[in-house]
Structure formats: structure tokens, C-alpha cells
Design a protein around this motif. Structure first.
Motif, PDB file in Angstrom:
ATOM      1  N   TRP A  37      55.619   1.743 -11.172  1.00  0.00           N
ATOM      2  CA  TRP A  37      55.738   1.175  -9.789  1.00  0.00           C
ATOM      3  C   TRP A  37      54.660   1.586  -8.816  1.00  0.00           C
ATOM      4  N   ALA A  38      54.014   2.703  -8.946  1.00  0.00           N
ATOM      5  CA  ALA A  38      52.960   3.296  -8.320  1.00  0.00           C
ATOM      6  C   ALA A  38      51.662   2.136  -8.465  1.00  0.00           C
ATOM      7  N   ILE A  39      51.505   1.765  -9.921  1.00  0.00           N
ATOM      8  CA  ILE A  39      50.287   0.782  -9.881  1.00  0.00           C
ATOM      9  C   ILE A  39      50.619  -0.597  -9.265  1.00  0.00           C
ATOM     10  N   LEU A  41      52.589  -1.183  -6.528  1.00  0.00           N
ATOM     11  CA  LEU A  41      52.352  -0.792  -5.480  1.00  0.00           C
ATOM     12  C   LEU A  41      50.897  -0.828  -4.927  1.00  0.00           C
ATOM     13  N   VAL A  42      49.980  -0.359  -5.887  1.00  0.00           N
ATOM     14  CA  VAL A  42      48.331  -0.361  -5.590  1.00  0.00           C
ATOM     15  C   VAL A  42      47.818  -1.862  -5.679  1.00  0.00           C
ATOM     16  N   ILE A  43      48.392  -2.392  -6.524  1.00  0.00           N
ATOM     17  CA  ILE A  43      47.989  -3.866  -6.933  1.00  0.00           C
ATOM     18  C   ILE A  43      48.636  -4.883  -5.621  1.00  0.00           C
ATOM     19  N   ALA A  45      49.499  -3.884  -2.638  1.00  0.00           N
ATOM     20  CA  ALA A  45      48.425  -3.389  -1.392  1.00  0.00           C
ATOM     21  C   ALA A  45      47.180  -3.862  -1.284  1.00  0.00           C
ATOM     22  N   ALA A  46      46.318  -3.660  -2.548  1.00  0.00           N
ATOM     23  CA  ALA A  46      45.285  -4.253  -2.627  1.00  0.00           C
ATOM     24  C   ALA A  46      45.047  -5.848  -2.417  1.00  0.00           C
ATOM     25  N   TYR A  50      42.997  -7.476   0.873  1.00  0.00           N
ATOM     26  CA  TYR A  50      42.068  -8.412   0.413  1.00  0.00           C
ATOM     27  C   TYR A  50      42.393  -9.559   1.264  1.00  0.00           C
TER      28      TYR A  50
END
Length: 144
Positions: A37-39, A41-43, A45-46, A50
Motif C-alpha cells: 500500500w505504501a508503493i 500511494l507513491v505511484i 501521488a506521482a 505529474y
């Protein structure tokens, strides 16, 4: 947020979106931990960063939603004050503070002060002026 802006973004960046969706699919199906879930969220957010959606725009949306929610809660509290005023009980404490309670509303304050604290079903709705029509009626009815 304008729908045309999103359409233009998707048309210009369709490849990036597809790659992000494939990464999300792989991460969700392969990883079985909190790290997944951290990954994710990072994707996400990116992608948001972007896309050109600024944090100020997100902040504005959150502020608008919270403001309208508080206004709705305040309106509900005022309506309940009007409806429950006859059921309210007024208690004057030794330290010159008072509490007015009814089934859904609680008002606490200090004698001679302009502000009272209003709670709706145990949740604080903030400090209101005693000159507010609903508060004034609620207090007068409870005292009588």
C-alpha cells in the motif's frame, strides 16, 4: 477541476498512465504486505503530481468540503436547539459556569461571558456567541 484538462492530460500521457496501472496491478497482486500500500500511494501521488494537480488545489477542495460540512453541522445544531429547547435543563455550577443539556445538544459557558461552547451529540461544534438567535432562545427557554 475541469474535465477538459483531464481529457487533455490523458491524451498526452496515456503511455505513462498505462505503465502506472501495470505497476499498480503487479504491486497489488504480488506483494502481500503493508509495503504494497505504501508503493501504491507513491505511484498514485506521482501520477497526481505529474498531472499538474497542485497541492494548493487539493487543499482548496479539502477546505471547501470541511467548510460546507461545518455549516451543515451548525445548521443541524441550531435546528435541534430550537426543537429541544423545552427539554433542556439548565444547571448553574458554584464556579459561575453553567451547563444546558438536552438529548442531542449541550451548551456550556460562564456567566457574563459572550461565548458559549456548543456540542452536538458529544462532538464540539465550536464557540458561539450568546447573541446568536438559536443560542439565546435555547438558553432563555432552559432557564425558565
Amino acid at each position: 477541476m475541469d474535465l477538459e484538462i483531464w481529457k487533455e492530460f490523458v491524451q498526452q500521457n496515456w503511455l505513462v498512465i498505462i505503465v502506472a496501472l501495470i505497476l499498480l496491478f503487479i504491486v497489488i497482486n504480488v506483494l502481500k504486505t503493508v509495503l504494497k500500500w505504501a508503493i501504491v500511494l507513491v505511484i498514485v501521488a506521482a501520477l497526481i503530481i505529474y498531472s499538474g494537480v497542485s497541492l494548493d488545489q487539493i487543499k482548496d477542495v479539502v477546505t471547501d468540503v470541511s467548510s460546507s460540512t461545518m455549516e451543515t453541522v451548525k445548521t443541524e445544531a441550531q435546528e435541534l436547539m430550537e426543537n429541544e429547547a423545552k427539554q433542556a435543563t439548565y444547571v448553574l455550577h458554584e464556579d459561575e459556569t453553567f451547563t444546558i443539556t438536552s438529548p442531542n445538544v449541550e451548551v456550556t459557558g460562564e456567566q457574563g461571558k459572550d461565548k458559549v461552547k456548543v456540542s452536538l451529540r458529544g462532538v464540539s461544534v465550536g464557540e458561539w456567541s450568546i447573541h446568536n438567535a438559536a443560542v439565546k432562545q435555547y438558553m432563555e427557554t432552559a432557564q425558565n
